[in-house]
Design a protein around this motif. Structure first.
Motif, PDB file in Angstrom:
ATOM      1  N   PRO A  42      45.942  70.750   7.171  1.00 22.04           N
ATOM      2  CA  PRO A  42      46.435  70.591   8.543  1.00 22.04           C
ATOM      3  C   PRO A  42      45.339  70.933   9.550  1.00 22.04           C
ATOM      4  N   PRO A  43      45.306  70.246  10.707  1.00 17.95           N
ATOM      5  CA  PRO A  43      44.243  70.491  11.693  1.00 17.95           C
ATOM      6  C   PRO A  43      44.104  71.951  12.088  1.00 17.95           C
ATOM      7  N   ALA A  44      45.228  72.638  12.320  1.00 18.33           N
ATOM      8  CA  ALA A  44      45.154  74.041  12.725  1.00 18.33           C
ATOM      9  C   ALA A  44      44.491  74.888  11.639  1.00 18.33           C
ATOM     10  N   SER A  45      44.812  74.608  10.386  1.00 17.79           N
ATOM     11  CA  SER A  45      44.207  75.346   9.280  1.00 17.79           C
ATOM     12  C   SER A  45      42.713  75.059   9.183  1.00 17.79           C
ATOM     13  N   ALA A  46      42.325  73.799   9.341  1.00 13.66           N
ATOM     14  CA  ALA A  46      40.910  73.430   9.270  1.00 13.66           C
ATOM     15  C   ALA A  46      40.113  74.115  10.373  1.00 13.66           C
ATOM     16  N   ILE A  47      40.659  74.116  11.584  1.00  9.46           N
ATOM     17  CA  ILE A  47      39.971  74.773  12.710  1.00  9.46           C
ATOM     18  C   ILE A  47      39.840  76.271  12.458  1.00  9.46           C
ATOM     19  N   ALA A  48      40.901  76.889  11.930  1.00  8.60           N
ATOM     20  CA  ALA A  48      40.866  78.324  11.667  1.00  8.60           C
ATOM     21  C   ALA A  48      39.786  78.677  10.646  1.00  8.60           C
ATOM     22  N   TRP A  49      39.673  77.864   9.576  1.00  8.37           N
ATOM     23  CA  TRP A  49      38.664  78.118   8.562  1.00  8.37           C
ATOM     24  C   TRP A  49      37.248  77.975   9.146  1.00  8.37           C
ATOM     25  N   VAL A  50      37.040  76.943   9.951  1.00 15.45           N
ATOM     26  CA  VAL A  50      35.708  76.742  10.540  1.00 15.45           C
ATOM     27  C   VAL A  50      35.342  77.903  11.451  1.00 15.45           C
ATOM     28  N   LEU A  51      36.271  78.345  12.297  1.00 17.45           N
ATOM     29  CA  LEU A  51      35.992  79.478  13.185  1.00 17.45           C
ATOM     30  C   LEU A  51      35.716  80.745  12.382  1.00 17.45           C
ATOM     31  N   PHE A  52      36.495  80.963  11.340  1.00 19.40           N
ATOM     32  CA  PHE A  52      36.292  82.132  10.481  1.00 19.40           C
ATOM     33  C   PHE A  52      34.903  82.101   9.857  1.00 19.40           C
ATOM     34  N   ILE A  53      34.499  80.937   9.392  1.00 18.23           N
ATOM     35  CA  ILE A  53      33.190  80.791   8.748  1.00 18.23           C
ATOM     36  C   ILE A  53      32.064  80.981   9.757  1.00 18.23           C
ATOM     37  N   VAL A  54      32.210  80.442  10.965  1.00 15.32           N
ATOM     38  CA  VAL A  54      31.165  80.568  11.993  1.00 15.32           C
ATOM     39  C   VAL A  54      31.003  82.015  12.445  1.00 15.32           C
ATOM     40  N   LEU A  55      32.138  82.711  12.616  1.00 15.98           N
ATOM     41  CA  LEU A  55      32.085  84.083  13.127  1.00 15.98           C
ATOM     42  C   LEU A  55      31.721  85.101  12.055  1.00 15.98           C
ATOM     43  N   LEU A  56      32.235  84.913  10.841  1.00 15.90           N
ATOM     44  CA  LEU A  56      31.991  85.886   9.759  1.00 15.90           C
ATOM     45  C   LEU A  56      31.643  85.143   8.475  1.00 15.90           C
ATOM     46  N   PRO A  57      30.517  84.462   8.420  1.00 17.42           N
ATOM     47  CA  PRO A  57      30.215  83.625   7.252  1.00 17.42           C
ATOM     48  C   PRO A  57      30.097  84.402   5.954  1.00 17.42           C
ATOM     49  N   TYR A  58      29.644  85.656   6.016  1.00 17.89           N
ATOM     50  CA  TYR A  58      29.410  86.427   4.787  1.00 17.89           C
ATOM     51  C   TYR A  58      30.723  86.891   4.155  1.00 17.89           C
ATOM     52  N   SER A 102      25.222  77.642   8.928  1.00 12.03           N
ATOM     53  CA  SER A 102      25.155  76.198   8.658  1.00 12.03           C
ATOM     54  C   SER A 102      25.464  75.897   7.198  1.00 12.03           C
ATOM     55  N   LEU A 103      24.894  76.718   6.294  1.00 16.05           N
ATOM     56  CA  LEU A 103      25.150  76.513   4.868  1.00 16.05           C
ATOM     57  C   LEU A 103      26.625  76.713   4.543  1.00 16.05           C
ATOM     58  N   ALA A 104      27.247  77.742   5.125  1.00 20.49           N
ATOM     59  CA  ALA A 104      28.661  78.012   4.858  1.00 20.49           C
ATOM     60  C   ALA A 104      29.539  76.863   5.344  1.00 20.49           C
ATOM     61  N   VAL A 105      29.227  76.331   6.530  1.00 19.16           N
ATOM     62  CA  VAL A 105      30.006  75.207   7.052  1.00 19.16           C
ATOM     63  C   VAL A 105      29.838  73.978   6.163  1.00 19.16           C
ATOM     64  N   LEU A 106      28.612  73.737   5.693  1.00 13.62           N
ATOM     65  CA  LEU A 106      28.376  72.592   4.808  1.00 13.62           C
ATOM     66  C   LEU A 106      29.143  72.742   3.505  1.00 13.62           C
ATOM     67  N   VAL A 107      29.180  73.965   2.953  1.00 12.24           N
ATOM     68  CA  VAL A 107      29.940  74.206   1.726  1.00 12.24           C
ATOM     69  C   VAL A 107      31.416  73.899   1.963  1.00 12.24           C
ATOM     70  N   TYR A 108      31.930  74.325   3.108  1.00  7.31           N
ATOM     71  CA  TYR A 108      33.329  74.054   3.444  1.00  7.31           C
ATOM     72  C   TYR A 108      33.583  72.550   3.522  1.00  7.31           C
ATOM     73  N   VAL A 109      32.705  71.831   4.228  1.00  7.37           N
ATOM     74  CA  VAL A 109      32.900  70.395   4.426  1.00  7.37           C
ATOM     75  C   VAL A 109      32.827  69.654   3.100  1.00  7.37           C
ATOM     76  N   PHE A 110      31.772  69.932   2.307  1.00  8.96           N
ATOM     77  CA  PHE A 110      31.610  69.200   1.051  1.00  8.96           C
ATOM     78  C   PHE A 110      32.686  69.565   0.035  1.00  8.96           C
ATOM     79  N   SER A 111      33.102  70.845   0.019  1.00  8.15           N
ATOM     80  CA  SER A 111      34.168  71.243  -0.913  1.00  8.15           C
ATOM     81  C   SER A 111      35.478  70.553  -0.566  1.00  8.15           C
ATOM     82  N   SER A 112      35.799  70.500   0.720  1.00 12.19           N
ATOM     83  CA  SER A 112      37.035  69.837   1.137  1.00 12.19           C
ATOM     84  C   SER A 112      36.998  68.354   0.797  1.00 12.19           C
ATOM     85  N   HIS A 113      35.815  67.743   0.970  1.00  5.96           N
ATOM     86  CA  HIS A 113      35.698  66.320   0.660  1.00  5.96           C
ATOM     87  C   HIS A 113      35.780  66.072  -0.845  1.00  5.96           C
ATOM     88  N   ALA A 114      35.084  66.909  -1.621  1.00  2.06           N
ATOM     89  CA  ALA A 114      35.076  66.715  -3.072  1.00  2.06           C
ATOM     90  C   ALA A 114      36.463  66.928  -3.665  1.00  2.06           C
TER      91      ALA A 114
END
Length: 328
Positions: free
Chosen positions: A33-49, A15-27
């Motif tokens: 691109p949508p495909a890139s955003a989805i890929a990053w989210v999946l990568f973060i969810v599966l291997l956050p560390y 959850s923290l990793a996803v929030l960092v991604y969201v807030f960093s992208s917004h800031a």
């Protein structure tokens, strides 16, 4: 089975990793691109560390979108034959400018002759940026010519990419700087002016002579200043690449782009962007399209996609399929 508290901690980490991604992208006002955003989210969810450090290091593909551009609607696109120029202008790039005496270089020999001719013809200023400056052949010849020009009182500035200078050692620049020329490396890997921006590179290859004067001249294209881009090396033919030179008002667009990169590399604040109005009629001028993380939009990609959508009969595409030494 993992203990429940470990699963809880893992969930918090995700959850923290996803929030960092969201807030960093917004800031950073990223337009991903949508495909890139989805890929990053999946990568973060599966291997956050693994994914979070990778994102913080390499994930920000653009610098912060200027506040003056954030949330603004694109300007209307031109219709008819002017769709390309209209697309470029609508994405914040300069309007068409007149040019004269355009010369497309047939091969490396012509490209090198034009390069040296542009240097020799300079009367007041010479600004050069390149990704790679070879230690021998054309690279050394360019440094020698620039040194001679600096000794004659011409203002000479050399902008060399910090990573490119590690991939191939440049010639000694001591004589050049002693003659009065200025030299700056663009974002050295170990001294990046922006944390996490080691992937911010300057791949532009431009030589600008006498910007703002009647004798202004631009040499530009895809050739790095190394032997393999001009005459080749022992047992190897030169690479096929594109380059050109021209004069006219279009040179000023290249000069302003160089100034932008130069000030960034020196850590100086950017100058207010000058609005360059069209100096040519539709279909008679040209536009210099800048790309990179410091540009708010992917103008070149937008042009390619728009051209493909508008095609009615055929599409011809030339593309470098591989880069043997990973130099671009």
């Amino acid at each position: 089975m993992l203990p429940s508290h470990w699963l809880t901690l893992h969930g918090l980490a995700v959850s923290l990793a996803v929030l960092v991604y969201v807030f960093s992208s917004h800031a950073m006002r990223q337009r991903r691109p949508p495909a890139s955003a989805i890929a990053w989210v999946l990568f973060i969810v599966l291997l956050p560390y693994v994914a979070l450090p990778a994102f913080l290091l390499l994930g920000s593909r653009k610098l912060a979108r200027p506040a003056s551009l954030a949330g603004t609607a694109p300007r209307p696109l031109a219709s008819g034959d002017g769709w390309a120029a209209g697309t470029i202008v609508s994405l914040g790039q300069p309007a068409p400018a007149a040019y004269r005496d355009l010369r497309l270089h047939r091969d490396g020999r012509q490209a090198q002759e034009a390069l040296m001719r542009t240097i020799d013809g300079a009367q007041a200023t010479l600004d050069l940026c390149t990704f790679i400056l070879g230690r021998e052949g054309p690279g050394q010849a360019v440094v020698d010519r620039l040194t001679a020009k600096a000794g004659q009182g011409v203002r000479v500035r050399l902008l060399l990419d910090g990573m490119g200078s590690l991939m191939q050692r440049p010639p000694s620049l001591d004589r050049l700087t002693r003659a009065g020329a200025e030299f700056v490396r663009f974002v050295p890997p170990l001294r990046s002016p922006i944390r996490g921006r080691t992937n911010l590179r300057d791949h532009r290859k431009m030589l600008i002579a006498d910007a703002g004067l009647p004798s202004a001249r631009l040499w530009c294209g895809g050739r790095n200043l190394a032997a393999e881009y001009f005459m080749g090396s022992a047992g190897q033919a030169p690479w096929r690449d594109l380059s050109f030179d021209l004069g006219g008002a279009l040179v000023q667009q290249a000069s302003e782009l160089f100034e932008h990169d130069w000030r960034f590399a020196r850590g100086l604040p950017s100058l207010p962007r000058e609005v360059l109005h069209a100096s040519a009629q539709a279909g008679e001028g040209a536009q210099l399209v800048a790309s990179g993380p410091d540009q708010a939009d992917d103008t070149v990609l937008a042009l390619l996609l728009t051209a493909a959508y508008r095609a009615k009969a055929r599409i011809a595409l030339a593309h470098r399929t591989s880069c043997p030494t990973r130099r671009c």
